[in-house]
Design a protein around this motif. Structure first.
Motif, PDB file in Angstrom:
ATOM      1  N   SER A 153      43.942  45.039  25.514  1.00 54.76           N
ATOM      2  CA  SER A 153      42.984  43.940  25.532  1.00 54.76           C
ATOM      3  C   SER A 153      42.649  43.542  26.958  1.00 54.76           C
ATOM      4  CB  SER A 153      43.600  42.740  24.800  1.00 54.76           C
ATOM      5  OG  SER A 153      42.792  41.608  24.980  1.00 54.76           O
ATOM      6  N   THR A 154      41.416  43.085  27.148  1.00 52.00           N
ATOM      7  CA  THR A 154      41.038  42.602  28.468  1.00 52.00           C
ATOM      8  C   THR A 154      39.928  41.573  28.364  1.00 52.00           C
ATOM      9  OG1 THR A 154      40.743  43.362  30.745  1.00 52.00           O
ATOM     10  CG2 THR A 154      39.252  44.307  29.112  1.00 52.00           C
ATOM     11  N   LEU A 155      39.828  40.730  29.388  1.00 49.62           N
ATOM     12  CA  LEU A 155      38.783  39.698  29.418  1.00 49.62           C
ATOM     13  C   LEU A 155      37.720  40.111  30.427  1.00 49.62           C
ATOM     14  CD1 LEU A 155      37.769  36.817  28.674  1.00 49.62           C
ATOM     15  CD2 LEU A 155      39.161  35.954  30.561  1.00 49.62           C
ATOM     16  N   LEU A 156      36.485  40.285  29.936  1.00 46.20           N
ATOM     17  CA  LEU A 156      35.404  40.824  30.766  1.00 46.20           C
ATOM     18  C   LEU A 156      34.313  39.803  31.004  1.00 46.20           C
ATOM     19  CD1 LEU A 156      34.999  44.087  28.697  1.00 46.20           C
ATOM     20  CD2 LEU A 156      35.864  44.046  31.038  1.00 46.20           C
ATOM     21  N   GLY A 157      33.922  39.669  32.272  1.00 44.25           N
ATOM     22  CA  GLY A 157      32.713  38.918  32.592  1.00 44.25           C
ATOM     23  C   GLY A 157      31.627  39.926  32.925  1.00 44.25           C
ATOM     24  N   SER A 158      31.355  40.063  34.235  1.00 45.02           N
ATOM     25  CA  SER A 158      30.368  41.080  34.638  1.00 45.02           C
ATOM     26  C   SER A 158      30.995  42.469  34.762  1.00 45.02           C
ATOM     27  CB  SER A 158      29.722  40.678  35.962  1.00 45.02           C
ATOM     28  OG  SER A 158      30.709  40.589  36.955  1.00 45.02           O
ATOM     29  N   CYS A 159      32.320  42.519  34.727  1.00 48.83           N
ATOM     30  CA  CYS A 159      33.007  43.820  34.734  1.00 48.83           C
ATOM     31  C   CYS A 159      32.720  44.567  33.434  1.00 48.83           C
ATOM     32  CB  CYS A 159      34.519  43.629  34.819  1.00 48.83           C
ATOM     33  SG  CYS A 159      35.122  43.166  36.447  1.00 48.83           S
ATOM     34  N   ALA A 215      34.715  34.910  35.488  1.00 45.43           N
ATOM     35  CA  ALA A 215      33.869  35.134  36.665  1.00 45.43           C
ATOM     36  C   ALA A 215      34.662  34.919  37.952  1.00 45.43           C
ATOM     37  CB  ALA A 215      32.662  34.197  36.621  1.00 45.43           C
ATOM     38  N   GLU A 216      35.526  33.908  37.938  1.00 43.33           N
ATOM     39  CA  GLU A 216      36.339  33.635  39.136  1.00 43.33           C
ATOM     40  C   GLU A 216      37.319  34.772  39.410  1.00 43.33           C
ATOM     41  OE1 GLU A 216      36.091  28.771  38.728  1.00 43.33           O
ATOM     42  OE2 GLU A 216      37.953  29.814  38.188  1.00 43.33           O
ATOM     43  N   GLY A 217      37.939  35.269  38.337  1.00 46.51           N
ATOM     44  CA  GLY A 217      38.880  36.394  38.472  1.00 46.51           C
ATOM     45  C   GLY A 217      38.195  37.614  39.045  1.00 46.51           C
ATOM     46  N   GLU A 218      36.980  37.863  38.573  1.00 38.12           N
ATOM     47  CA  GLU A 218      36.245  39.036  39.039  1.00 38.12           C
ATOM     48  C   GLU A 218      35.736  38.857  40.466  1.00 38.12           C
ATOM     49  OE1 GLU A 218      33.355  39.719  36.003  1.00 38.12           O
ATOM     50  OE2 GLU A 218      34.879  40.453  34.602  1.00 38.12           O
ATOM     51  N   ALA A 219      35.390  37.616  40.801  1.00 39.66           N
ATOM     52  CA  ALA A 219      34.948  37.352  42.177  1.00 39.66           C
ATOM     53  C   ALA A 219      36.084  37.653  43.154  1.00 39.66           C
ATOM     54  CB  ALA A 219      34.492  35.900  42.313  1.00 39.66           C
ATOM     55  N   LYS A 220      37.316  37.325  42.722  1.00 35.73           N
ATOM     56  CA  LYS A 220      38.481  37.620  43.564  1.00 35.73           C
ATOM     57  C   LYS A 220      38.649  39.120  43.749  1.00 35.73           C
ATOM     58  CE  LYS A 220      41.422  33.679  42.702  1.00 35.73           C
ATOM     59  NZ  LYS A 220      42.283  33.201  41.633  1.00 35.73           N
ATOM     60  N   PRO A 270      41.855  42.912  35.632  1.00 37.09           N
ATOM     61  CA  PRO A 270      40.737  43.505  36.386  1.00 37.09           C
ATOM     62  C   PRO A 270      41.246  44.531  37.397  1.00 37.09           C
ATOM     63  CG  PRO A 270      40.437  41.148  36.221  1.00 37.09           C
ATOM     64  CD  PRO A 270      41.784  41.447  35.632  1.00 37.09           C
ATOM     65  N   GLY A 271      40.608  45.692  37.411  1.00 38.33           N
ATOM     66  CA  GLY A 271      40.980  46.744  38.357  1.00 38.33           C
ATOM     67  C   GLY A 271      42.049  47.679  37.825  1.00 38.33           C
ATOM     68  N   ASP A 272      42.535  47.418  36.618  1.00 38.72           N
ATOM     69  CA  ASP A 272      43.647  48.208  36.081  1.00 38.72           C
ATOM     70  C   ASP A 272      43.185  49.029  34.863  1.00 38.72           C
ATOM     71  OD1 ASP A 272      46.218  49.095  36.038  1.00 38.72           O
ATOM     72  OD2 ASP A 272      47.131  47.121  35.824  1.00 38.72           O
ATOM     73  N   HIS A 273      44.111  49.815  34.331  1.00 34.51           N
ATOM     74  CA  HIS A 273      43.821  50.553  33.100  1.00 34.51           C
ATOM     75  C   HIS A 273      45.130  50.772  32.359  1.00 34.51           C
ATOM     76  CE1 HIS A 273      45.561  53.945  35.204  1.00 34.51           C
ATOM     77  NE2 HIS A 273      45.588  54.594  34.057  1.00 34.51           N
ATOM     78  N   LEU A 274      45.026  51.099  31.075  1.00 33.46           N
ATOM     79  CA  LEU A 274      46.235  51.358  30.296  1.00 33.46           C
ATOM     80  C   LEU A 274      45.914  52.257  29.106  1.00 33.46           C
ATOM     81  CD1 LEU A 274      49.260  50.674  29.872  1.00 33.46           C
ATOM     82  CD2 LEU A 274      48.512  48.792  28.415  1.00 33.46           C
ATOM     83  N   VAL A 275      46.800  53.210  28.860  1.00 32.19           N
ATOM     84  CA  VAL A 275      46.669  54.095  27.695  1.00 32.19           C
ATOM     85  C   VAL A 275      47.882  53.874  26.802  1.00 32.19           C
ATOM     86  CG1 VAL A 275      46.701  56.525  26.965  1.00 32.19           C
ATOM     87  CG2 VAL A 275      45.320  55.822  28.937  1.00 32.19           C
ATOM     88  N   ILE A 276      47.664  53.754  25.497  1.00 31.48           N
ATOM     89  CA  ILE A 276      48.800  53.610  24.581  1.00 31.48           C
ATOM     90  C   ILE A 276      48.716  54.633  23.452  1.00 31.48           C
ATOM     91  CG2 ILE A 276      49.130  51.149  25.082  1.00 31.48           C
ATOM     92  CD1 ILE A 276      47.911  50.527  22.319  1.00 31.48           C
TER      93      ILE A 276
END
Lengths: 119, 196
Positions: free
Chosen positions: B40-46, B173-178, B26-32
């Protein structure tokens, strides 16, 4: 109140900068790249320039370099506002006589205080 | 962050997609630029914008949210997240006209902050931004109530979405709340360096 030329190829960024500067009581002129910015510089003779670095047609560094050769740009404060942080680019910015280097995301208060300080 | 030199970034072989996978937090980005590999990323409300140059197969994704209720303040984070991703792809020699996007996330997961419709706000932002910048959105999977694991293969643009069970959704959700808390208590702002 100052006249600020804000240059960015991202529409959302231009809108945010314009919003922030207008709320601070400034007049804002916008440009989408260095070519348009040079044109606006000659036309409107702004008090300060805030420009993005990576833009199509003419980037922010080339724009500042060209603007310094114009009578309107000789001693004008010109700030880069960019996502870039590389020292080599900062060195080039000094070489073309940019006034300063701001990294995004920008803080509206910081932008307004810099405009007050420099313009 | 620069596009690959592979090997300099943390990756693992993921048996779910049978590929080398580069995780994005969360909060990051990556180009390959690595055919056959995924980000890959895990998304809740993000939300994540998966953007690629369709002619060159270079691309990546970001993972962001708009914290707080002040629209213009929170948009700064979204605009920044989109710009760094797009600039990173363009710096590999791509043209803006060749970019295409797929967007994911924006679920209404049970957030510890108690905010409502956070997911929708994030989803609307990413669609509006891409429209205003003229980047075509060729696929979207937004909303719902489950977290998603997104695998994006920039080389051919394929995406695999895995919907998560309640436990994983709660973890997302917890990760995003942080992240929200971090951005609200200590806003990220750029630095200022005056040369003269």
């Amino acid at each position: 109140m100052s006249v600020v030329l804000a240059v960015d190829d991202t529409r959302a960024l231009r809108a945010m900068l314009a919003d922030c500067l207008k709320k601070g009581g400034h007049d804002v002129i916008l440009a989408v790249d260095g070519v348009e910015a040079l044109d606006q510089l000659r036309k409107h003779k702004p008090d300060i320039v805030i420009t993005d670095l990576n833009m199509p047609r003419m980037n922010g560094l080339d724009f500042i370099e060209a603007a310094r050769r114009e009578p309107e740009g000789k001693s004008l404060p010109m700030l880069l506002l960019t996502t870039e942080t590389a020292q080599s680019l900062k060195d080039r910015a000094r070489a073309v006589r940019a006034t300063g280097w701001l990294t995004k995301p920008f803080d509206p208060k910081q932008i307004l205080s810099l405009v007050d300080q420099l313009a | 962050m620069m596009a690959l030199p592979a090997g300099q970034l943390r990756s693992h072989f993921d048996y779910k997609v049978h590929a080398l996978v580069y995780p994005v937090l969360p909060g990051d980005h990556l180009v390959i630029d690595e055919p056959g590999s995924a980000v890959s990323t895990l998304l809740g409300s993000c939300v994540a914008a998966c953007i690629r140059d369709k002619t060159r197969g270079v691309g990546g994704l970001n993972h962001f949210l708009l914290p707080g209720s002040d629209q213009s303040q929170s948009s700064r984070y979204g605009v920044y997240a989109m710009e760094v991703l797009i600039n990173n792809i363009l710096s590999q020699g791509s043209q803006r006209a060749n970019l295409e996007a797929k967007v994911f996330g924006g679920a209404e997961v049970i957030a510890t902050g108690g905010q409502t419709r956070v997911g929708k706000k994030n989803a609307m932002f990413v669609l509006d931004y891409l429209k205003s910048e003229g980047v075509s959105v060729v696929a979207e999977d937004l909303g719902g109530t489950s977290a998603r694991r997104v695998y994006f293969f920039p080389a051919d643009g394929k995406v695999r979405v895995q919907y998560m069970a309640a436990t994983e959704t709660k973890r997302a959700a917890e990760g995003e709340a942080k992240l929200t808390q971090r951005l609200e208590t200590k806003p990220t702002t750029g630095s200022v360096e005056l040369f003269s």
